[in-house]
Write a protein that holds these residues in place. Sequence first.
Motif, PDB file in Angstrom:
ATOM      1  N   THR A 243       0.831  -1.209   0.000  1.00  0.00           N
ATOM      2  CA  THR A 243       0.000   0.000   0.000  1.00  0.00           C
ATOM      3  C   THR A 243       0.862   1.255   0.000  1.00  0.00           C
ATOM      4  OG1 THR A 243      -1.753  -1.157   1.211  1.00  0.00           O
ATOM      5  CG2 THR A 243      -1.827   1.244   1.195  1.00  0.00           C
ATOM      6  N   LEU A 251       1.605   4.609 -11.254  1.00  0.00           N
ATOM      7  CA  LEU A 251       1.467   3.337 -11.963  1.00  0.00           C
ATOM      8  C   LEU A 251       1.311   3.521 -13.468  1.00  0.00           C
ATOM      9  CD1 LEU A 251      -0.812   1.341  -9.503  1.00  0.00           C
ATOM     10  CD2 LEU A 251       1.566   0.894 -10.048  1.00  0.00           C
ATOM     11  N   THR A 293      -3.507  -3.095  -5.141  1.00  0.00           N
ATOM     12  CA  THR A 293      -3.372  -2.929  -6.591  1.00  0.00           C
ATOM     13  C   THR A 293      -2.949  -4.243  -7.217  1.00  0.00           C
ATOM     14  OG1 THR A 293      -2.726  -0.619  -6.320  1.00  0.00           O
ATOM     15  CG2 THR A 293      -2.178  -1.674  -8.418  1.00  0.00           C
ATOM     16  N   LYS A 294      -3.671  -4.658  -8.263  1.00  0.00           N
ATOM     17  CA  LYS A 294      -3.364  -5.915  -8.945  1.00  0.00           C
ATOM     18  C   LYS A 294      -2.272  -5.676  -9.996  1.00  0.00           C
ATOM     19  CE  LYS A 294      -6.815  -7.723  -6.661  1.00  0.00           C
ATOM     20  NZ  LYS A 294      -7.275  -6.530  -5.937  1.00  0.00           N
TER      21      LYS A 294
END
Length: 376
Positions: A243, A251, A293-294
């Motif tokens: 996190t 990203l 977040t994937k």
Amino acid sequence: MKIQRITYLSIGTNKGDKLENIQNAINIIADKIGAVLKIASVYKTPSLGFDGADFYNTCIKVSTYLPPESLIKSLLAIESELGRTRKDTGGYADRIIDIDIILFEDEIIFSKNLIVPHPRMLDRKFVLVPLVEIARNTIHPIEKKHLYICLENCIDNSEITLVKEQLKRPTPITEKYNYIAIEGNIGAGKTSLANMMSDEFNAKIVLERFADNPFLPKFYEDNERYAFPLEMSFLADRYQQLTDDLAQFDLFKNFIVSDYYIFKSLIFAQVTLQKDEYKLYRKMFDLMYKEITKPDLYVYLYQNTERLLENIKKRGRDYEQNIEASYLQKIHDGYSNFIKTEPDLNILIIDVSDLDFVNNTKDYNLIINKIKNHTV
């Protein structure tokens, strides 16, 4: 961290399937030299200095960490791989492929094996026309003029014709993915691969802080007593790290590589926890998993148990030396079940049992090419 530098290469051919020859050269350059950032159009020109078939020529912009001398050696090897045999007869001749370094940053190089800028580039339209297309405002290091001005001053009157067919630019890893998570069993090499990729691609890296967990050595001495506090502390730490660290990076602008994914917490918990403990653990995990977040790509490095035990012994962590093959098999089974039940994740499984990607460049490049060429 390796320094990436920009080079411009000229590629030409006048034998066989000319477009295919150039495309093959570009693909290999992308695999072995660096990211291909731009490709000019293809131009047809008559053979220069000898009576032969027309040439197809183009120029490409490449980002590479290879120094100039290593670069020219690699390009000559690529020519040889594509079937070119150089003859010491002097003069020009038909060739299946010809790759020249035209510019390397703004450097001026005079060595036994290489002269940059290319000494005849300003006299050749088949070099300047495609080069100006992708580097119009680049300044020639010796002439101190923009390349488009150099083209205007070029006295080459050779006929040059645009070829309508377009070449395909190989997509670099850094454009294809923003976030790659690398996973694997204990001793599979995930941290080594993550570090190597971070170094090569200037990626932001997120490494698991396993060494700071005080419960880990105790767990290997007394599994039942320390399993629950170990897995809960790992879960909390992995959640906080992912996190916090991913929040620091953009990203959409940064390329990020991690050596773990939060789901490994659940995989290990399934193996180590009692039934009631696991139920409680799963409730906490599900709450946290929704917020993580994937990754764009989840890479699972598979190694057989024998190799895993060898690697564990080799790296010499005292608290890992009593790990049994049966425990490693349970971990692998957990990963296998996870992979089968996560259809929304973009997953790539790579068997590295017979590879030594840390010490063997060919093995490392094999893995990188699998990542580059992976499709959903």
